[in-house]
Motif scaffolding. Sequence first.
Motif, PDB file in Angstrom:
ATOM      1  N   LEU A 180       5.831  12.593  -8.377  1.00  0.00           N
ATOM      2  CA  LEU A 180       6.765  11.600  -7.838  1.00  0.00           C
ATOM      3  C   LEU A 180       6.230  10.856  -6.624  1.00  0.00           C
ATOM      4  O   LEU A 180       6.881   9.904  -6.180  1.00  0.00           O
ATOM      5  N   THR A 181       5.102  11.255  -6.088  1.00  0.00           N
ATOM      6  CA  THR A 181       4.544  10.744  -4.833  1.00  0.00           C
ATOM      7  C   THR A 181       5.416  11.197  -3.658  1.00  0.00           C
ATOM      8  O   THR A 181       6.541  11.652  -3.846  1.00  0.00           O
ATOM      9  N   SER A 182       4.920  11.040  -2.455  1.00  0.00           N
ATOM     10  CA  SER A 182       5.660  11.493  -1.267  1.00  0.00           C
ATOM     11  C   SER A 182       6.976  10.741  -1.120  1.00  0.00           C
ATOM     12  O   SER A 182       8.027  11.341  -0.884  1.00  0.00           O
ATOM     13  N   TYR A 183       6.919   9.417  -1.263  1.00  0.00           N
ATOM     14  CA  TYR A 183       8.149   8.641  -1.089  1.00  0.00           C
ATOM     15  C   TYR A 183       9.124   8.892  -2.231  1.00  0.00           C
ATOM     16  O   TYR A 183      10.348   8.935  -2.021  1.00  0.00           O
ATOM     17  N   GLY A 184       8.620   9.088  -3.436  1.00  0.00           N
ATOM     18  CA  GLY A 184       9.501   9.380  -4.565  1.00  0.00           C
ATOM     19  C   GLY A 184      10.220  10.701  -4.414  1.00  0.00           C
ATOM     20  O   GLY A 184      11.394  10.833  -4.769  1.00  0.00           O
ATOM     21  N   ALA A 185       9.535  11.705  -3.849  1.00  0.00           N
ATOM     22  CA  ALA A 185      10.158  13.021  -3.647  1.00  0.00           C
ATOM     23  C   ALA A 185      11.319  12.923  -2.661  1.00  0.00           C
ATOM     24  O   ALA A 185      12.410  13.464  -2.903  1.00  0.00           O
ATOM     25  N   PHE A 186      11.110  12.218  -1.552  1.00  0.00           N
ATOM     26  CA  PHE A 186      12.186  12.099  -0.565  1.00  0.00           C
ATOM     27  C   PHE A 186      13.341  11.260  -1.098  1.00  0.00           C
ATOM     28  O   PHE A 186      14.510  11.519  -0.790  1.00  0.00           O
ATOM     29  N   SER A 196      -9.103  11.416   2.681  1.00  0.00           N
ATOM     30  CA  SER A 196      -7.862  12.211   2.676  1.00  0.00           C
ATOM     31  C   SER A 196      -6.700  11.527   3.389  1.00  0.00           C
ATOM     32  O   SER A 196      -5.543  11.878   3.169  1.00  0.00           O
ATOM     33  N   SER A 197      -6.966  10.571   4.246  1.00  0.00           N
ATOM     34  CA  SER A 197      -5.891   9.840   4.923  1.00  0.00           C
ATOM     35  C   SER A 197      -6.400   8.474   5.345  1.00  0.00           C
ATOM     36  O   SER A 197      -7.614   8.251   5.448  1.00  0.00           O
ATOM     37  N   CYS A 198      -5.452   7.569   5.599  1.00  0.00           N
ATOM     38  CA  CYS A 198      -5.798   6.214   6.019  1.00  0.00           C
ATOM     39  C   CYS A 198      -5.019   5.871   7.277  1.00  0.00           C
ATOM     40  O   CYS A 198      -4.064   6.563   7.646  1.00  0.00           O
ATOM     41  N   THR A 199      -5.410   4.816   7.948  1.00  0.00           N
ATOM     42  CA  THR A 199      -4.673   4.354   9.123  1.00  0.00           C
ATOM     43  C   THR A 199      -3.245   4.035   8.730  1.00  0.00           C
ATOM     44  O   THR A 199      -3.003   3.307   7.753  1.00  0.00           O
ATOM     45  N   ASN A 200      -2.289   4.589   9.474  1.00  0.00           N
ATOM     46  CA  ASN A 200      -0.873   4.459   9.116  1.00  0.00           C
ATOM     47  C   ASN A 200      -0.102   3.781  10.248  1.00  0.00           C
ATOM     48  O   ASN A 200       0.224   4.424  11.256  1.00  0.00           O
ATOM     49  N   THR A 214      -5.765   2.517  -8.539  1.00  0.00           N
ATOM     50  CA  THR A 214      -6.111   2.511  -7.116  1.00  0.00           C
ATOM     51  C   THR A 214      -6.050   1.087  -6.581  1.00  0.00           C
ATOM     52  O   THR A 214      -6.915   0.262  -6.881  1.00  0.00           O
ATOM     53  N   SER A 215      -5.016   0.810  -5.793  1.00  0.00           N
ATOM     54  CA  SER A 215      -4.823  -0.535  -5.254  1.00  0.00           C
ATOM     55  C   SER A 215      -4.927  -0.586  -3.738  1.00  0.00           C
ATOM     56  O   SER A 215      -5.183  -1.656  -3.179  1.00  0.00           O
ATOM     57  N   TYR A 216      -4.681   0.532  -3.077  1.00  0.00           N
ATOM     58  CA  TYR A 216      -4.701   0.574  -1.615  1.00  0.00           C
ATOM     59  C   TYR A 216      -5.530   1.757  -1.143  1.00  0.00           C
ATOM     60  O   TYR A 216      -5.814   2.689  -1.909  1.00  0.00           O
ATOM     61  N   LEU A 246       6.023   2.336   2.875  1.00  0.00           N
ATOM     62  CA  LEU A 246       5.439   1.300   3.726  1.00  0.00           C
ATOM     63  C   LEU A 246       4.023   1.671   4.143  1.00  0.00           C
ATOM     64  O   LEU A 246       3.152   0.791   4.265  1.00  0.00           O
ATOM     65  N   SER A 247       3.776   2.951   4.367  1.00  0.00           N
ATOM     66  CA  SER A 247       2.427   3.396   4.723  1.00  0.00           C
ATOM     67  C   SER A 247       1.439   3.082   3.613  1.00  0.00           C
ATOM     68  O   SER A 247       0.272   2.736   3.874  1.00  0.00           O
ATOM     69  N   ARG A 248       1.922   3.180   2.378  1.00  0.00           N
ATOM     70  CA  ARG A 248       1.038   2.883   1.241  1.00  0.00           C
ATOM     71  C   ARG A 248       0.718   1.397   1.156  1.00  0.00           C
ATOM     72  O   ARG A 248      -0.446   1.000   1.133  1.00  0.00           O
ATOM     73  N   ILE A 249       1.751   0.575   1.132  1.00  0.00           N
ATOM     74  CA  ILE A 249       1.512  -0.854   0.902  1.00  0.00           C
ATOM     75  C   ILE A 249       0.951  -1.552   2.138  1.00  0.00           C
ATOM     76  O   ILE A 249       0.426  -2.672   2.032  1.00  0.00           O
ATOM     77  N   ALA A 250       1.047  -0.906   3.320  1.00  0.00           N
ATOM     78  CA  ALA A 250       0.488  -1.493   4.536  1.00  0.00           C
ATOM     79  C   ALA A 250      -0.958  -1.085   4.766  1.00  0.00           C
ATOM     80  O   ALA A 250      -1.619  -1.642   5.646  1.00  0.00           O
TER      81      ALA A 250
END
Length: 231
Positions: free
Chosen positions: A157-163, A84-88, A39-41, A11-15
Amino acid sequence: CLFGLGGSFYLSRIASEPVTSIKGDMCGSQKAMVWSGITSYCYDCAQIDGCGFCGGVCTPGNNSGPGLSKDAVCPATSSEWSYSSCTNPYGWAAVVFMVGYLLAFGIGMGALPWTINSEIYPLKHRSLAVSFSTAVCWIFNLVVSATFLSISSAQVLTSYGAFWMYGIIAFLGLVWLYFALPETKGLRLEEIEQLFLRPEDNRAVRENDTRSGRLPKMTQVAPDGALTLDS
């Protein structure tokens, strides 16, 4: 909780803000195993070394700002540079699921395996078996710790894929334990040992006792899991 952690990162990615313009070839895409890598977001842009996000634009830069003049890259309506980071907006969800995971782990898998591990082995093999199982536990702890950053990177796997992967492994382990691990509540150690004996093990014990002149009552495990004594 592991699936929830993965969901909070997704959700952090797509938001995060969408990328409407890309400056420089290096910021347009990255190598990826399980997603497109395009790169989409803002989240995607911040995962690329040497790239940052500003006002819908993903452009080369560093911690200080974009490589080009900021006014030339970022729209006049935006002055925020993300590197390195975006608003989450879902950072709170990751904290909630992490606390929930630690609480559940402390109650269940953090303590119960050590209790069960001390019960299920025959007395004559218990010390050696517990040593091996403890070594295996810490070896896999080392493997998980050493590989997490690589597995959770955008290239793998990305962060969400790993979890989500950890969640699937945990779920499969839960299903296996449900069918393979018998209930040991209220049983003596000798009775617990009998739960793990196969029919041929009972015969071997009986033959050994016969040769040694001892004919004790043998505990048998019925098909329904009940314990019975031979006369």
